[in-house]
Design an enzyme around this catalytic site. Sequence first.
Site, PDB file in Angstrom:
ATOM      1  NE  ARG A   1      -3.817  -2.352   0.042  1.00 23.18           N
ATOM      2  CZ  ARG A   1      -3.483  -3.407  -0.591  1.00 23.18           C
ATOM      3  NH1 ARG A   1      -2.622  -3.632  -1.066  1.00 23.18           N
ATOM      4  NH2 ARG A   1      -4.413  -4.385  -0.123  1.00 23.18           N
TER       5      ARG A   1
ATOM      6  CD  GLU B   1      -5.547   0.073   2.764  1.00 24.45           C
ATOM      7  OE1 GLU B   1      -5.986  -0.033   1.903  1.00 24.45           O
ATOM      8  OE2 GLU B   1      -5.242  -0.832   3.672  1.00 24.45           O
TER       9      GLU B   1
ATOM     10  CB  SER C   1      -9.140  -0.939   4.170  1.00 23.95           C
ATOM     11  OG  SER C   1      -9.894  -2.111   3.572  1.00 23.95           O
TER      12      SER C   1
END
Length: 298
Positions: free
Chosen positions: A171, A290, A220
Amino acid sequence: MTTETLPLARGKLTAKAPLAPLVWFKSGGPADWLFEPKDADDLAVFLGDLDPAVAVMALGLGSNLIVRDGGFPGVVVRLGKAFAKVEAIDATTLRCGGGASGILVSSTARDTGIAGLEFLRSIPGTVGGFVRMNGGAYGSEVKDILLEAEIVLRSGERRTLPLADLGYTYRHSELPAGAVVIGATFRGRPGEAQAIQAEMDRISANREASQPLRSKTGGSTFKNPDGHKAWALVDEAGCRGLTVGGAQVSEKHTNFLINTGAATSADIEALGEEVRRRVKAKSGVELQWEIQRVGVMK
């Protein structure tokens, strides 16, 4: 910044542009300026002529973003239809504009018999966003399919970067701040449209069953730590349904925060920090955001 101090542009410039309607959480303050460039040349010239001290941020579908209540002090770049084209360039390769959605990319791949891109159906964003973040789901990541990305640097310089130059980790990429992804080339493998559609349907059904897609959410919230699932750590810390102001940890999926109606961005961010505190106290694991948080506190 005033209109007189901004570079000339062929696209649309909006002062004090509300960002809350453009992000999934439906909260946050305005941008000093919202710039919707006419095309890549317009973007490159504008950024090249813009005062280097002015912050620049690209905005896609706003699904993985908290815009703080004081807004964004700079220029937000939003890519429109001119950047949303997707075309097959051979039997296994797609060239995609930075403003194209994951749904459009995966559907075009299906229609042209290219498998391996089905997971993009589940990423609620645009090519620019998931190239920058190495977006992924269901066992695949952008780094698995990306050949190269076309970007406009904050200086206005246009570059095409191969996969190896993006510095991908989980990520995360090494793309410089202020750079705008205007295109990407993805490679899959030969496949049958019917099988590709079946996999996309499976992914869609799984998301619908497990995630609060009908809520004002941001996707998320926390990265999965090594050896752990973020949602399980949040659940074990007793955070399911936890609230701060109008923000709540989803009852359906504990790695999602939701705006129950009138949450401020401060509520949402404070809730995330409280979840992080409780998880650290319970398990010793320090969750990492995130979701991107940008702008200034009010």
